[in-house]
Design an enzyme around this catalytic site. Sequence first.
Site, PDB file in Angstrom:
ATOM      1  N   ARG A 120      38.217  29.001  39.948  1.00  0.00           N
ATOM      2  CA  ARG A 120      38.781  29.613  41.153  1.00  0.00           C
ATOM      3  C   ARG A 120      38.730  28.606  42.298  1.00  0.00           C
ATOM      4  O   ARG A 120      37.962  28.717  43.249  1.00  0.00           O
ATOM      5  CB  ARG A 120      38.045  30.911  41.461  1.00  0.00           C
ATOM      6  N   GLN A 125      44.876  28.283  42.367  1.00  0.00           N
ATOM      7  CA  GLN A 125      45.213  29.606  42.897  1.00  0.00           C
ATOM      8  C   GLN A 125      46.481  30.186  42.275  1.00  0.00           C
ATOM      9  O   GLN A 125      46.572  31.386  42.018  1.00  0.00           O
ATOM     10  CB  GLN A 125      45.372  29.533  44.418  1.00  0.00           C
ATOM     11  N   ASP A 128      45.680  31.972  39.015  1.00  0.00           N
ATOM     12  CA  ASP A 128      44.542  32.893  39.055  1.00  0.00           C
ATOM     13  C   ASP A 128      44.974  34.316  38.700  1.00  0.00           C
ATOM     14  O   ASP A 128      45.335  35.108  39.561  1.00  0.00           O
ATOM     15  CB  ASP A 128      43.917  32.849  40.456  1.00  0.00           C
ATOM     16  N   SER A 131      43.013  37.282  40.377  1.00  0.00           N
ATOM     17  CA  SER A 131      43.427  37.679  41.718  1.00  0.00           C
ATOM     18  C   SER A 131      44.745  38.445  41.701  1.00  0.00           C
ATOM     19  O   SER A 131      44.885  39.487  42.350  1.00  0.00           O
ATOM     20  CB  SER A 131      43.553  36.450  42.619  1.00  0.00           C
ATOM     21  N   TYR A 226      32.641  36.794  41.850  1.00  0.00           N
ATOM     22  CA  TYR A 226      31.995  37.947  41.243  1.00  0.00           C
ATOM     23  C   TYR A 226      30.676  38.257  41.945  1.00  0.00           C
ATOM     24  O   TYR A 226      30.145  37.469  42.727  1.00  0.00           O
ATOM     25  CB  TYR A 226      31.688  37.681  39.766  1.00  0.00           C
TER      26      TYR A 226
END
Length: 376
Positions: A120, A125, A128, A131, A226
């Site tokens: 991450r 991005q 990802d 997300s 997390y």
Amino acid sequence: MIAGVLKEQPGENRVSLVPDIVKQLGKQGVTVWIEEDAGARAFYPDSTYIQAGAVIKPATAIIQEADIILSIQAPQRTLWEMVPPGKILAGIYQPLYNTGLMEQWASRQLTTFSLDTVPRTTRAQSMDVLSSQANIAGYKAVLLAATSYSRYFPMFMTAAGSIAPAKVLILGAGVAGLQAIATARRLGAVVEVFDTRPAVKEEVMSLGARFIDVEGAADVSAAGGYAVEQTTEYQRRQQEKIAASIAKADIVITTAQIPGKKAPLLVTKEMLETMRPGSVIVDLAASSGGNTAWTKNNETVQQQGVTIIGDSNLPSSMPADASKLYAKNIFNFLQLLIKDGEPVLNFSDDIVKGACITHSGAITYERLQQADKMKI
């Protein structure tokens, strides 16, 4: 090079590639084979894939002849047992929860990329999937709560009397939590938020919610977004704060998960007893045990008048957009694996290395290797 797309198993409505991405891959010299009706549940009929340049093929042909095999969830056993050694599989395989399957794939000389392990970082991005899919989950969780709740969300003032706005408590301000805040606020609810990361306080407040401060949280900077395990003292203070907010809440949305471990228990029996009948809990951590003691994955249960909805795959309930976003993630990741229309595995790339779970007959994912050492 051939990229093959398998139809997902029942219960998963998304598809790995959408027609627009098929067209873009075609421009790069990649031929896409897709199983019949693979996109049907996401409202992408076969005709749209054919128009984009894809070829409809049976699953057995895709398994045996495609260079890269794409499926969001792991293919059923009868299929993956037919995959020839050396093939590449890519999807969301949750390796820390499916260690046995990863070991079997390694023994079969398969190269496996699990996009839920993509580092991450800023550079990653666009790949990802956690997300892109969590954004949908947070949005849908609030809508699901609203339709299950027995009262209005916004404040109403009518000739027949006034209705107070719903009070929403969101446990976890990651991508899903932040989207849940924004959606609940748009619906007119009063929102409180708890998260172990003080750094998200500003984001929470910018969305119009109140942040619940608990001092003494463990450092989560290396946890990849997390939750992490906290000290006993912190957990005690955390439960006191959460208990006070739950007693006032009409809707609770929980999102806390720890990779490879059971989800932390955030809503206790004592807390539930303080909630008024008709309240709703939506637990997005259901697949890893849930944040309540009563959560059952893919089920809705009633406990002391409170509705508890366990659903860890809400993106599948919005398959058209979820597939579109996921397909873009996959396309961006494939740019690291394709050169001049052929597969090239560059393990000096931190994203390629970080997402690789099995290769050349071995487990290559460091966190899975560490988990195996702890068993010894």
